[in-house]
Motif scaffolding. Structure first.
Motif, mmCIF file in Angstrom:
data_model
loop_
_atom_site.group_PDB
_atom_site.id
_atom_site.type_symbol
_atom_site.label_atom_id
_atom_site.label_comp_id
_atom_site.label_asym_id
_atom_site.label_seq_id
_atom_site.Cartn_x
_atom_site.Cartn_y
_atom_site.Cartn_z
ATOM 1 N N UNK A 195 0.825 -1.197 0.000
ATOM 2 C CA UNK A 195 0.000 0.000 0.000
ATOM 3 C C UNK A 195 0.861 1.249 0.000
ATOM 4 N N UNK A 196 0.222 2.398 0.060
ATOM 5 C CA UNK A 196 0.942 3.678 0.104
ATOM 6 C C UNK A 196 0.198 4.628 1.038
ATOM 7 N N UNK A 197 0.961 5.515 1.666
ATOM 8 C CA UNK A 197 0.382 6.498 2.573
ATOM 9 C C UNK A 197 0.938 7.878 2.253
ATOM 10 N N UNK A 198 0.043 8.844 2.121
ATOM 11 C CA UNK A 198 0.410 10.241 1.892
ATOM 12 C C UNK A 198 -0.225 11.034 3.017
ATOM 13 N N UNK A 199 0.600 11.652 3.877
ATOM 14 C CA UNK A 199 0.039 12.317 5.040
ATOM 15 C C UNK A 199 0.764 13.616 5.356
ATOM 16 N N UNK A 200 0.004 14.561 5.880
ATOM 17 C CA UNK A 200 0.577 15.829 6.315
ATOM 18 C C UNK A 200 0.824 15.769 7.811
ATOM 19 N N UNK A 201 1.831 16.481 8.270
ATOM 20 C CA UNK A 201 2.105 16.553 9.698
ATOM 21 C C UNK A 201 2.968 17.758 10.018
ATOM 22 N N UNK A 202 2.776 18.282 11.237
ATOM 23 C CA UNK A 202 3.663 19.301 11.762
ATOM 24 C C UNK A 202 4.696 18.700 12.710
ATOM 25 N N UNK A 203 4.557 17.402 12.984
ATOM 26 C CA UNK A 203 5.477 16.729 13.905
ATOM 27 C C UNK A 203 6.662 16.230 13.082
ATOM 28 N N UNK A 204 7.660 17.097 12.923
ATOM 29 C CA UNK A 204 8.748 16.809 11.999
ATOM 30 C C UNK A 204 9.619 15.654 12.463
ATOM 31 N N UNK A 205 9.744 15.474 13.775
ATOM 32 C CA UNK A 205 10.536 14.349 14.279
ATOM 33 C C UNK A 205 9.913 13.020 13.863
ATOM 34 N N UNK A 206 8.590 12.943 13.904
ATOM 35 C CA UNK A 206 7.891 11.732 13.477
ATOM 36 C C UNK A 206 8.090 11.507 11.986
ATOM 37 N N UNK A 207 7.927 12.566 11.198
ATOM 38 C CA UNK A 207 8.097 12.448 9.753
ATOM 39 C C UNK A 207 9.502 11.969 9.403
ATOM 40 N N UNK A 208 10.497 12.519 10.089
ATOM 41 C CA UNK A 208 11.884 12.158 9.787
ATOM 42 C C UNK A 208 12.148 10.680 10.045
ATOM 43 N N UNK A 209 11.576 10.148 11.104
ATOM 44 C CA UNK A 209 11.815 8.746 11.452
ATOM 45 C C UNK A 209 10.949 7.785 10.648
ATOM 46 N N UNK A 210 9.783 8.238 10.242
ATOM 47 C CA UNK A 210 8.781 7.343 9.666
ATOM 48 C C UNK A 210 8.756 7.319 8.143
ATOM 49 N N UNK A 211 9.020 8.459 7.514
ATOM 50 C CA UNK A 211 8.768 8.592 6.079
ATOM 51 C C UNK A 211 9.898 8.057 5.209
ATOM 52 N N UNK A 212 9.509 7.470 4.084
ATOM 53 C CA UNK A 212 10.471 7.094 3.056
ATOM 54 C C UNK A 212 10.823 8.304 2.198
ATOM 55 N N UNK A 213 9.801 9.106 1.911
ATOM 56 C CA UNK A 213 9.988 10.321 1.122
ATOM 57 C C UNK A 213 9.214 11.462 1.766
ATOM 58 N N UNK A 214 9.583 12.678 1.373
ATOM 59 C CA UNK A 214 8.921 13.842 1.944
ATOM 60 C C UNK A 214 8.875 14.954 0.903
ATOM 61 N N UNK A 215 7.803 15.738 0.959
ATOM 62 C CA UNK A 215 7.672 16.918 0.100
ATOM 63 C C UNK A 215 7.391 18.117 0.984
ATOM 64 N N UNK A 216 8.060 19.230 0.691
ATOM 65 C CA UNK A 216 7.842 20.472 1.432
ATOM 66 C C UNK A 216 7.166 21.463 0.494
ATOM 67 N N UNK A 217 6.041 22.007 0.951
ATOM 68 C CA UNK A 217 5.257 22.938 0.142
ATOM 69 C C UNK A 217 5.211 24.289 0.845
ATOM 70 N N UNK A 218 5.280 25.354 0.062
ATOM 71 C CA UNK A 218 5.221 26.704 0.603
ATOM 72 C C UNK A 218 4.395 27.575 -0.330
ATOM 73 N N UNK A 219 3.380 28.219 0.224
ATOM 74 C CA UNK A 219 2.489 29.082 -0.564
ATOM 75 C C UNK A 219 1.956 28.365 -1.805
ATOM 76 N N UNK A 220 1.616 27.084 -1.618
ATOM 77 C CA UNK A 220 1.007 26.323 -2.692
ATOM 78 C C UNK A 220 1.978 25.702 -3.676
ATOM 79 N N UNK A 221 3.264 26.003 -3.553
ATOM 80 C CA UNK A 221 4.240 25.501 -4.518
ATOM 81 C C UNK A 221 5.215 24.536 -3.846
ATOM 82 N N UNK A 222 5.571 23.512 -4.593
ATOM 83 C CA UNK A 222 6.544 22.546 -4.104
ATOM 84 C C UNK A 222 7.925 23.186 -4.091
#
Length: 237
Positions: free
Chosen positions: A183-210
């Motif tokens: 399966x696949x999971x796409x999720x938003x979070x403000x908990x960056x420590x969790x994202x760093x440990x858990x995610x295979x990939x990450x995207x950072x968006x600012x003002x609607x743009x990647x």
């Protein structure tokens, strides 16, 4: 699994999502990072078919969410940051309602409800009206309702908000197991420590743009994800 091409969504003259393109493959836990108002929730709602978008294309397992919404929704689950559940129902009636929609046989749904209800320590509350649930309990019920039909793609908006440490740990384990099964999971979070440990990939968006995306190591290098994010947001780490 999930292909987003040139996605654009505007509210009046403001572009909430501006020409966004991402590809989430089977087996990936993909984190979506950005400040409040960056466009994360709008993107997730576009993918889930909750919001129409202005331009671009979204494909789920090769099907277009704009042209084949029912086919797409059979293969996904969307958990918003503030679950909007039917308060007049009990927890168990709500889960059976969701199971009915997805045609889950009685024996399979009972096993799944028992498994996830016990994991999130909600089984004892399933006979209670949802109106009596705390935010955290509603979050757990929404998670269970998403998991019982075994979607290939799970979308989550701030899934750890309101969860106690034990439930958060259980959710992280479930997320990894889901992706290990293809399966696949796409999720938003403000908990960056969790994202760093858990995610295979990450995207950072600012003002609607990647502004940056890739594997966790590609994005953060020798720094922490928090340091990279703050630098991109023009703050001092």
């Amino acid at each position: 699994m999930l292909v987003i091409e040139n996605l654009t969504k505007s509210y009046g003259n403001k572009k909430a999502v501006d020409d966004l393109s991402l590809h989430i493959k089977p087996g990936e836990i993909y984190g979506f990072i950005g400040h409040n108002g960056a466009g994360k929730t709008t993107t997730l709602r576009n993918i889930a078919g909750v919001l129409n978008f202005d331009k671009g294309r979204i494909l789920i397992n090769g099907c277009s969410i704009a042209e084949q919404p029912l086919e797409c929704k059979k293969n996904l689950a969307y958990i918003p940051d503030n679950p909007d559940l039917y308060d007049f129902m009990t927890g168990i009636k709500y889960l059976n309602f969701i199971a009915d929609i997805f045609g889950i046989p009685a024996n399979e749904r009972q096993e799944a409800i028992r498994k996830y209800g016990d994991l999130f320590e909600l089984t004892k509350n399933l006979a209670d009206p949802i109106a009596t649930y705390s935010h955290g309990m509603k979050q757990k019920l929404a998670l269970i309702s998403a998991l019982i039909h075994q979607p290939s793609l799970i979308l989550m908006d701030e899934p750890f908000v309101g969860l106690d440490p034990k439930s958060s740990h259980g959710l992280k384990k479930l997320m990894r197991e889901h992706c290990d099964r293809g399966g696949a999971i796409f999720f938003s979070t403000h908990v960056l420590e969790v994202a760093e440990k858990l995610c295979d990939k990450v995207a950072i968006i600012k003002n609607g743009r990647l502004v940056k995306e890739g594997t966790m190591e590609e994005v953060k290098g020798d720094d922490s994800l928090e340091e990279v994010f703050l630098e991109l947001e023009d703050f001092n780490a």
